[in-house]
Design a protein around this motif. Structure first.
Motif, PDB file in Angstrom:
ATOM      1  N   PRO A 197      47.366   2.519  -4.169  1.00 37.27           N
ATOM      2  CA  PRO A 197      46.444   3.326  -4.015  1.00 37.27           C
ATOM      3  C   PRO A 197      45.222   2.613  -4.486  1.00 37.27           C
ATOM      4  CG  PRO A 197      47.805   4.907  -5.146  1.00 37.27           C
ATOM      5  CD  PRO A 197      48.344   3.330  -5.033  1.00 37.27           C
ATOM      6  N   ARG A 217      47.713  13.521  -8.381  1.00 39.34           N
ATOM      7  CA  ARG A 217      49.108  13.365  -7.427  1.00 39.34           C
ATOM      8  C   ARG A 217      49.541  11.793  -7.549  1.00 39.34           C
ATOM      9  NH1 ARG A 217      47.664  14.559  -2.110  1.00 39.34           N
ATOM     10  NH2 ARG A 217      45.579  15.420  -2.790  1.00 39.34           N
ATOM     11  N   ALA A 218      48.490  10.931  -7.924  1.00 39.83           N
ATOM     12  CA  ALA A 218      48.977   9.537  -7.813  1.00 39.83           C
ATOM     13  C   ALA A 218      49.516   9.041  -9.315  1.00 39.83           C
ATOM     14  CB  ALA A 218      47.623   8.559  -7.566  1.00 39.83           C
ATOM     15  N   TRP A 219      48.926   9.777 -10.398  1.00 41.04           N
ATOM     16  CA  TRP A 219      49.734   9.141 -11.709  1.00 41.04           C
ATOM     17  C   TRP A 219      50.921   9.253 -11.652  1.00 41.04           C
ATOM     18  CZ3 TRP A 219      47.049   7.784 -15.982  1.00 41.04           C
ATOM     19  CH2 TRP A 219      47.882   7.581 -17.323  1.00 41.04           C
ATOM     20  N   MET A 268      52.829  12.155  -2.493  1.00 38.63           N
ATOM     21  CA  MET A 268      52.958  10.773  -3.211  1.00 38.63           C
ATOM     22  C   MET A 268      54.044  10.695  -3.981  1.00 38.63           C
ATOM     23  SD  MET A 268      49.565   8.841  -4.631  1.00 38.63           S
ATOM     24  CE  MET A 268      48.509   9.299  -2.978  1.00 38.63           C
ATOM     25  N   ARG A 298      50.491   5.907 -10.569  1.00 41.46           N
ATOM     26  CA  ARG A 298      50.384   4.496  -9.850  1.00 41.46           C
ATOM     27  C   ARG A 298      48.875   4.459  -9.463  1.00 41.46           C
ATOM     28  NH1 ARG A 298      52.163   4.586  -4.949  1.00 41.46           N
ATOM     29  NH2 ARG A 298      53.154   2.753  -4.618  1.00 41.46           N
ATOM     30  N   TYR A 315      39.651   6.825  -7.647  1.00 38.94           N
ATOM     31  CA  TYR A 315      39.948   7.711  -6.627  1.00 38.94           C
ATOM     32  C   TYR A 315      38.453   8.517  -6.265  1.00 38.94           C
ATOM     33  CZ  TYR A 315      44.779   6.845  -6.852  1.00 38.94           C
ATOM     34  OH  TYR A 315      45.970   6.182  -6.983  1.00 38.94           O
ATOM     35  N   LEU A 322      43.823  14.188  -6.213  1.00 33.99           N
ATOM     36  CA  LEU A 322      44.222  12.950  -5.525  1.00 33.99           C
ATOM     37  C   LEU A 322      44.643  12.108  -6.734  1.00 33.99           C
ATOM     38  CD1 LEU A 322      44.842  11.279  -3.179  1.00 33.99           C
ATOM     39  CD2 LEU A 322      42.609  10.321  -3.129  1.00 33.99           C
TER      40      LEU A 322
END
Ligand code: SF4
Ligand code: SF4
Length: 157
Positions: free
Chosen positions: A132, A87-89, A1, A91, A136, A84
């Motif tokens: 996303p 990894r997304a932070w 990501m 977003r 989560y 997850l």
């Protein structure tokens, strides 16, 4: 990501400080264990707590300010296979759609405060890549075929 355009992490570690809400499914927990040279029971004994939902939550050091137990020496011990949500932070659904949620997060994250809400949400507003889901935990539960327990649901398509 990939991180949002213009976002630079300043490696301060604030986002790894005792807020909880960091989950792994069984597959993610096994990958984290392999990365650390542990088996799953060994990983669980030190770093994880099994929830009734079947997911694993990553433990924090004791006290309200305690960092995630996987944060050591200024870095994430499982960086290549981190959860997850990590990894997304940054977003996250709330941060790109709600200026108040953004401001709250930006108080803790200097990378976010430098970027600003408009820049972070630009991709979403211009109809770019779908963001996303906002929960989560719900994604992990769905992947694992488990029933959701709480959470915020999914964003509209
Ligand atoms: S709080 Fe923001 S700047 Fe600090 S480590 Fe986390 S993402 Fe990077
Ligand atoms: S798993 Fe890694 S990135 Fe996520 S909160 Fe813990 S130390 Fe930080």
């Amino acid at each position: 990501m990939t991180p949002p355009r213009g976002f630079r992490c300043l490696m301060c570690g604030e986002c790894c400080r005792g807020r909880g809400g960091v989950y792994l499914d069984r597959e993610g927990a096994a990958a984290a264990a392999r990365h650390l040279g542990l088996d799953l029971p060994g990983m669980e004994a030190v770093f994880l707590e099994r929830e009734p939902s079947g997911l694993y939550s990553v433990l924090n050091a004791p006290g309200p300010e305690g960092h995630c137990l996987l944060f050591r020496g200024g870095q994430c011990l499982i960086h290549p296979v981190k959860p997850l949500v990590c990894r997304a932070w940054p977003r996250l659904w709330a941060l790109v759609t709600d200026p108040r949620a953004f401001l709250e997060a930006a108080e803790a994250c200097p990378g976010l405060s430098r970027l600003g809400f408009e820049a972070l949400s630009a991709e979403y507003r211009s109809g770019g890549k779908p963001l996303p889901p906002r929960s989560y935990k719900a994604v992990l539960l769905a992947r694992s075929g488990m029933r959701r327990q709480g959470g915020h649901g999914f964003p509209p398509a």
